[in-house]
Design an enzyme around this catalytic site. Structure first.
Site, PDB file in Angstrom:
ATOM      1  N   GLU A 245      -9.745  -1.771   5.140  1.00 50.44           N
ATOM      2  CA  GLU A 245     -10.372  -1.413   6.403  1.00 50.44           C
ATOM      3  C   GLU A 245     -11.655  -2.215   6.633  1.00 50.44           C
ATOM      4  OE1 GLU A 245      -8.554   0.250   8.266  1.00 50.44           O
ATOM      5  OE2 GLU A 245      -8.415   2.389   7.801  1.00 50.44           O
TER       6      GLU A 245
ATOM      7  N   HIS B  52      -7.254  -4.535  10.100  1.00 55.36           N
ATOM      8  CA  HIS B  52      -7.013  -4.346   8.668  1.00 55.36           C
ATOM      9  C   HIS B  52      -5.735  -5.063   8.214  1.00 55.36           C
ATOM     10  CE1 HIS B  52      -4.804  -0.183   9.190  1.00 55.36           C
ATOM     11  NE2 HIS B  52      -3.905  -1.119   9.046  1.00 55.36           N
TER      12      HIS B  52
ATOM     13  N   ASN C  18      -7.271  -2.463  14.087  1.00 55.42           N
ATOM     14  CA  ASN C  18      -8.703  -2.716  13.844  1.00 55.42           C
ATOM     15  C   ASN C  18      -8.915  -3.939  12.939  1.00 55.42           C
ATOM     16  OD1 ASN C  18      -7.846  -1.771  11.391  1.00 55.42           O
ATOM     17  ND2 ASN C  18      -9.308  -0.086  11.231  1.00 55.42           N
TER      18      ASN C  18
ATOM     19  N   ASP D 103       0.815  -1.213   0.000  1.00 57.50           N
ATOM     20  CA  ASP D 103       0.000   0.000   0.000  1.00 57.50           C
ATOM     21  C   ASP D 103       0.851   1.267   0.000  1.00 57.50           C
ATOM     22  OD1 ASP D 103       0.953  -0.364   2.581  1.00 57.50           O
ATOM     23  OD2 ASP D 103      -0.989  -0.768   3.457  1.00 57.50           O
TER      24      ASP D 103
END
Ligand code: GLP
Length: 240
Positions: free
Chosen positions: A142, A137, A135, A66
């Protein structure tokens, strides 16, 4: 699924780097998927040491997971800078062999497509090294009601912006968007190495590995991969 519990962060990094090096020795022209974040810093440092001891990385091709949208490669918090600082500038590795999405592309959708095509042209990813977001991801996929399968542009959640603010002077400097490989791009890798450090991520990892497979915890999709190795530096009991 294979789970390796290392004694500490140093051992986790060493084990993971040896795992990556084992692949490179067996297949020097292998294709690696690479992560950023705090967790892999130790792996990169161990890989640099292995390189200094003779590991040849010249034929290995790398694709980063990413990149932030809107940060030029020269920005200190871009993932381009991160990779230069922690790996690329220390090793003999032709720049044509490493790939990171261009978060400054005028046509972001076109850039995502180009990136996906480059992965295909390289023959696909042999080993995808992944970290875990607090979280759940992976890359910048996400938690959501649906997940993008191919490389795509995402809006970062408030949680991720807050978690990554520690690398910037102020939270408002954290980009709101990123380009990330999709869960399909990740799942197509021949093998996955998920590296998770710190007991703060224990519950999230347990949910991801032993709980329901759900787009609300993107890492839970990894349960469906036939060749996944998980490395932690904390014990990991299955859900009760
Ligand atoms: C970022 C990256 C992820 C990485 C995550 C966790 O959000 N996009 O690929 O896994 O950070 O980072 P850390 O290892 O610092 O907890």
């Amino acid at each position: 699924m294979r789970i390796i519990v290392a004694d500490n962060y140093k051992e986790l990094s060493r084990w993971s780097a040896q795992f990556v090096a084992g692949l490179i020795r067996g297949k020097p022209n292998c294709v690696l998927g690479l992560p950023t974040g705090s967790t892999p810093i130790g792996i990169y440092s161990e890989l640099v040491q292995l390189y200094e001891q003779g590991l040849d990385l010249r034929y290995t091709e790398t694709f980063n997971l990413d990149e932030y949208v809107g940060l030029p490669p020269s920005h200190p918090q871009s993932y381009h800078s991160f990779m230069q600082e922690h790996l690329f500038r220390h090793i003999d590795h032709p720049s044509s062999h490493y790939h990171i999405p261009d978060g400054m592309a005028a046509d972001l959708e076109g850039e995502c497509q180009r990136y996906e095509e480059m992965i295909l042209a390289a023959g696909g990813i042999d080993l995808m090294v992944l970290g875990l977001g607090p979280n759940g991801h992976i890359g910048f996929n996400e938690p959501d009601s649906h997940l993008g399968t191919k490389t795509h542009v995402v809006s970062l959640t408030r949680e991720t912006i807050q978690a990554n603010a520690r690398f910037f002077r102020e939270e408002k400097e954290v980009p709101r968007k990123a380009i990330t490989m999709g869960v399909g791009s990740i799942m197509q890798a021949q093998e996955i190495l998920l590296v998770v450090s710190g007991t703060g991520k224990r519950e999230m990892l347990r949910q991801a590995l032993f709980g329901e497979v759900t787009t609300r915890i993107p890492a839970s999709i990894l349960q469906l991969h036939p060749h996944i190795v998980v490395v932690t530096d904390f014990s990991l009991e299955p859900l009760g």
